[in-house]
Every structure is written in structure tokens, then in C-alpha cells.
Design a protein around this motif. Structure first.
Motif, PDB file in Angstrom:
ATOM      1  N   GLN A   1       0.840  -1.190   0.000  1.00 23.66           N
ATOM      2  CA  GLN A   1       0.000   0.000   0.000  1.00 23.66           C
ATOM      3  C   GLN A   1       0.873   1.236   0.000  1.00 23.66           C
ATOM      4  O   GLN A   1       1.699   1.426   0.899  1.00 23.66           O
ATOM      5  CB  GLN A   1      -0.926   0.011   1.218  1.00 23.66           C
ATOM      6  N   ALA A   2       0.682   2.055  -1.009  1.00 18.92           N
ATOM      7  CA  ALA A   2       1.378   3.335  -1.105  1.00 18.92           C
ATOM      8  C   ALA A   2       0.480   4.417  -0.516  1.00 18.92           C
ATOM      9  O   ALA A   2      -0.747   4.265  -0.480  1.00 18.92           O
ATOM     10  CB  ALA A   2       1.705   3.644  -2.560  1.00 18.92           C
ATOM     11  N   PRO A   3       1.052   5.510  -0.047  1.00 16.05           N
ATOM     12  CA  PRO A   3       0.245   6.592   0.525  1.00 16.05           C
ATOM     13  C   PRO A   3      -0.837   7.069  -0.443  1.00 16.05           C
ATOM     14  O   PRO A   3      -0.556   7.323  -1.615  1.00 16.05           O
ATOM     15  CB  PRO A   3       1.277   7.686   0.792  1.00 16.05           C
ATOM     16  N   GLY A   4      -2.060   7.127   0.054  1.00 15.79           N
ATOM     17  CA  GLY A   4      -3.167   7.605  -0.764  1.00 15.79           C
ATOM     18  C   GLY A   4      -3.722   6.598  -1.749  1.00 15.79           C
ATOM     19  O   GLY A   4      -4.619   6.930  -2.522  1.00 15.79           O
ATOM     20  N   LYS A   5      -3.207   5.371  -1.714  1.00 16.67           N
ATOM     21  CA  LYS A   5      -3.672   4.352  -2.653  1.00 16.67           C
ATOM     22  C   LYS A   5      -4.270   3.169  -1.902  1.00 16.67           C
ATOM     23  O   LYS A   5      -4.023   2.980  -0.718  1.00 16.67           O
ATOM     24  CB  LYS A   5      -2.521   3.883  -3.544  1.00 16.67           C
ATOM     25  N   GLU A   6      -5.055   2.393  -2.609  1.00 22.21           N
ATOM     26  CA  GLU A   6      -5.640   1.209  -2.011  1.00 22.21           C
ATOM     27  C   GLU A   6      -4.595   0.104  -1.859  1.00 22.21           C
ATOM     28  O   GLU A   6      -3.594   0.077  -2.569  1.00 22.21           O
ATOM     29  CB  GLU A   6      -6.803   0.703  -2.888  1.00 22.21           C
ATOM     30  N   ARG A   7      -4.879  -0.789  -0.921  1.00 19.25           N
ATOM     31  CA  ARG A   7      -4.001  -1.937  -0.732  1.00 19.25           C
ATOM     32  C   ARG A   7      -4.098  -2.847  -1.952  1.00 19.25           C
ATOM     33  O   ARG A   7      -5.187  -3.178  -2.418  1.00 19.25           O
ATOM     34  CB  ARG A   7      -4.391  -2.680   0.539  1.00 19.25           C
ATOM     35  N   GLU A   8      -2.947  -3.270  -2.433  1.00 15.60           N
ATOM     36  CA  GLU A   8      -2.861  -4.047  -3.668  1.00 15.60           C
ATOM     37  C   GLU A   8      -2.189  -5.378  -3.389  1.00 15.60           C
ATOM     38  O   GLU A   8      -1.106  -5.428  -2.809  1.00 15.60           O
ATOM     39  CB  GLU A   8      -2.042  -3.264  -4.704  1.00 15.60           C
ATOM     40  N   GLY A   9      -2.809  -6.469  -3.828  1.00 18.84           N
ATOM     41  CA  GLY A   9      -2.184  -7.770  -3.698  1.00 18.84           C
ATOM     42  C   GLY A   9      -1.172  -7.976  -4.797  1.00 18.84           C
ATOM     43  O   GLY A   9      -1.443  -7.648  -5.962  1.00 18.84           O
ATOM     44  N   VAL A  10      -0.003  -8.505  -4.457  1.00 12.36           N
ATOM     45  CA  VAL A  10       1.038  -8.695  -5.463  1.00 12.36           C
ATOM     46  C   VAL A  10       1.430 -10.152  -5.658  1.00 12.36           C
ATOM     47  O   VAL A  10       1.853 -10.525  -6.755  1.00 12.36           O
ATOM     48  CB  VAL A  10       2.292  -7.852  -5.158  1.00 12.36           C
ATOM     49  N   ALA A  11       1.301 -10.988  -4.643  1.00 12.91           N
ATOM     50  CA  ALA A  11       1.724 -12.381  -4.798  1.00 12.91           C
ATOM     51  C   ALA A  11       1.002 -13.244  -3.781  1.00 12.91           C
ATOM     52  O   ALA A  11       0.697 -12.805  -2.676  1.00 12.91           O
ATOM     53  CB  ALA A  11       3.229 -12.525  -4.624  1.00 12.91           C
ATOM     54  N   GLN A  12       0.763 -14.487  -4.186  1.00 15.42           N
ATOM     55  CA  GLN A  12       0.046 -15.432  -3.330  1.00 15.42           C
ATOM     56  C   GLN A  12       0.718 -16.792  -3.445  1.00 15.42           C
ATOM     57  O   GLN A  12       1.214 -17.160  -4.513  1.00 15.42           O
ATOM     58  CB  GLN A  12      -1.403 -15.540  -3.797  1.00 15.42           C
ATOM     59  N   ILE A  13       0.700 -17.542  -2.352  1.00 20.69           N
ATOM     60  CA  ILE A  13       1.197 -18.910  -2.367  1.00 20.69           C
ATOM     61  C   ILE A  13       0.260 -19.775  -1.544  1.00 20.69           C
ATOM     62  O   ILE A  13      -0.238 -19.362  -0.497  1.00 20.69           O
ATOM     63  CB  ILE A  13       2.646 -18.995  -1.829  1.00 20.69           C
ATOM     64  N   TYR A  14      -0.017 -20.975  -2.063  1.00 20.63           N
ATOM     65  CA  TYR A  14      -0.794 -21.928  -1.308  1.00 20.63           C
ATOM     66  C   TYR A  14       0.190 -22.808  -0.562  1.00 20.63           C
ATOM     67  O   TYR A  14       0.992 -23.525  -1.183  1.00 20.63           O
ATOM     68  CB  TYR A  14      -1.677 -22.766  -2.232  1.00 20.63           C
ATOM     69  N   THR A  15       0.135 -22.784   0.746  1.00 22.06           N
ATOM     70  CA  THR A  15       1.150 -23.469   1.536  1.00 22.06           C
ATOM     71  C   THR A  15       1.070 -24.983   1.404  1.00 22.06           C
ATOM     72  O   THR A  15       2.039 -25.674   1.677  1.00 22.06           O
ATOM     73  CB  THR A  15       1.032 -23.074   3.015  1.00 22.06           C
ATOM     74  N   GLY A  16      -0.087 -25.489   0.983  1.00 19.59           N
ATOM     75  CA  GLY A  16      -0.217 -26.932   0.843  1.00 19.59           C
ATOM     76  C   GLY A  16       0.596 -27.490  -0.315  1.00 19.59           C
ATOM     77  O   GLY A  16       1.315 -28.478  -0.157  1.00 19.59           O
ATOM     78  N   HIS A  17       0.506 -26.838  -1.484  1.00 18.94           N
ATOM     79  CA  HIS A  17       1.167 -27.351  -2.687  1.00 18.94           C
ATOM     80  C   HIS A  17       2.274 -26.445  -3.196  1.00 18.94           C
ATOM     81  O   HIS A  17       3.034 -26.855  -4.064  1.00 18.94           O
ATOM     82  CB  HIS A  17       0.145 -27.535  -3.819  1.00 18.94           C
ATOM     83  N   GLY A  18       2.337 -25.235  -2.673  1.00 24.38           N
ATOM     84  CA  GLY A  18       3.351 -24.314  -3.151  1.00 24.38           C
ATOM     85  C   GLY A  18       2.983 -23.599  -4.431  1.00 24.38           C
ATOM     86  O   GLY A  18       3.824 -22.890  -4.996  1.00 24.38           O
ATOM     87  N   ASN A  19       1.745 -23.742  -4.896  1.00 26.75           N
ATOM     88  CA  ASN A  19       1.331 -23.022  -6.101  1.00 26.75           C
ATOM     89  C   ASN A  19       1.367 -21.521  -5.838  1.00 26.75           C
ATOM     90  O   ASN A  19       1.012 -21.054  -4.762  1.00 26.75           O
ATOM     91  CB  ASN A  19      -0.079 -23.427  -6.508  1.00 26.75           C
ATOM     92  N   THR A  20       1.782 -20.786  -6.851  1.00 23.94           N
ATOM     93  CA  THR A  20       1.936 -19.339  -6.697  1.00 23.94           C
ATOM     94  C   THR A  20       1.161 -18.574  -7.749  1.00 23.94           C
ATOM     95  O   THR A  20       0.796 -19.120  -8.797  1.00 23.94           O
ATOM     96  CB  THR A  20       3.410 -18.925  -6.780  1.00 23.94           C
ATOM     97  N   TYR A  21       0.928 -17.312  -7.426  1.00 24.95           N
ATOM     98  CA  TYR A  21       0.256 -16.410  -8.358  1.00 24.95           C
ATOM     99  C   TYR A  21       0.796 -15.008  -8.146  1.00 24.95           C
ATOM    100  O   TYR A  21       1.120 -14.625  -7.018  1.00 24.95           O
ATOM    101  CB  TYR A  21      -1.261 -16.420  -8.124  1.00 24.95           C
ATOM    102  N   TYR A  22       0.895 -14.253  -9.256  1.00 19.21           N
ATOM    103  CA  TYR A  22       1.432 -12.896  -9.192  1.00 19.21           C
ATOM    104  C   TYR A  22       0.530 -11.921  -9.921  1.00 19.21           C
ATOM    105  O   TYR A  22      -0.071 -12.261 -10.938  1.00 19.21           O
ATOM    106  CB  TYR A  22       2.823 -12.843  -9.826  1.00 19.21           C
ATOM    107  N   SER A  23       0.494 -10.714  -9.406  1.00 24.85           N
ATOM    108  CA  SER A  23      -0.199  -9.670 -10.140  1.00 24.85           C
ATOM    109  C   SER A  23       0.641  -9.290 -11.351  1.00 24.85           C
ATOM    110  O   SER A  23       1.859  -9.518 -11.388  1.00 24.85           O
ATOM    111  CB  SER A  23      -0.418  -8.450  -9.247  1.00 24.85           C
ATOM    112  N   ASP A  24       0.005  -8.728 -12.327  1.00 33.00           N
ATOM    113  CA  ASP A  24       0.716  -8.338 -13.546  1.00 33.00           C
ATOM    114  C   ASP A  24       1.814  -7.320 -13.272  1.00 33.00           C
ATOM    115  O   ASP A  24       2.821  -7.272 -13.972  1.00 33.00           O
ATOM    116  CB  ASP A  24      -0.271  -7.774 -14.573  1.00 33.00           C
TER     117      ASP A  24
END
Length: 127
Positions: free
Chosen positions: A39-62
């Protein structure tokens, strides 16, 4: 008691790298998602990366795909965010978050579905 503790933030010049860590304890789910948000000042919180701890699958924002890597060390209950080729727009407070797989799905980076949050670590990129 759930605790997520981020570390590794700092100031870096554009093009540089940082590695953030999120040490988790007490998360009451056997299979859950961990994610990094910023989250940058004055901006909304943005998701950038995710991981599933069970399998290690990942996902990234563009916005970070190809530059950031999320990973985990299950033995240490720690999730990392390796950030390379940092840009000025990557500046912000970085938070890690956790939620059960019952409440979300792969590629879901909506802040509202994440139940537990750390306090954040500041990343400042100078141009």
C-alpha cells in the motif's frame, strides 16, 4: 494467537533487490494461502503475490510478474518475497496476510478475504 511478522524492508535504488520475510505462528489452518500486499500513501491496498502453503502453487499480479518471487520454508513457517529490478512504483508498505483455503482460491488477491495480517515493512525505491 496468530502472529505474522514481516521483515526485510528498506531503501534501495531503482533496479535493486530486496527480500522480505514473513514469519508466521499460530495460523489455525492446515492448508492456507499466504499473500503479500502493498500500500502506497493515498492508494488502495494491492495484492502482489500469493502462495498456497499446501502445494506451493503461486500467483502474481501483472505489476510484479517476472520480477517478484514468493516462496516458503515450511520448516520455518516463513514466507518470502524476493523482489528484483525494483521500480519507483514498488514503493510502499508491504504486508503479509493469511487465510484459509475455505475462504478463498488461487489467484484471489482481494484483501477482504484474508483474515490475518502482519504490521508491515516499508519498502522505498528511489529513482
Amino acid at each position: 494467537q496468530v502472529q505474522l511478522v514481516e521483515s526485510g524492508g528498506g531503501s534501495v535504488q531503482a533496479g535493486g533487490s530486496l527480500r522480505l520475510s514473513c514469519a508466521a505462528s499460530g495460523v489455525p489452518y492446515t492448508g492456507h494461502y499466504m499473500a503479500w500486499f502493498r500500500q502506497a500513501p493515498g492508494k488502495e491496498r494491492e495484492g502482489v503475490a500469493q502462495i498456497y502453503t499446501g502445494h506451493g502453487n503461486t500467483y502474481y499480479s501483472d505489476s510484479v510478474k517476472g520480477r517478484f518471487t514468493i516462496s516458503q520454508d515450511s520448516a520455518k513457517n516463513t514466507v518470502y518475497l524476493q523482489m528484483n529490478n525494483l521500480k519507483f512504483d514498488d514503493t510502499g508498505m508491504y504486508f503479509c496476510a493469511a487465510t484459509s483455503a475455505r475462504f478463498t482460491f488461487w489467484a484471489d488477491l482481494r484483501p477482504s478475504v484474508y483474515n490475518y495480517w502482519g504490521q508491515g515493512t516499508q519498502v522505498t525505491v528511489s529513482s
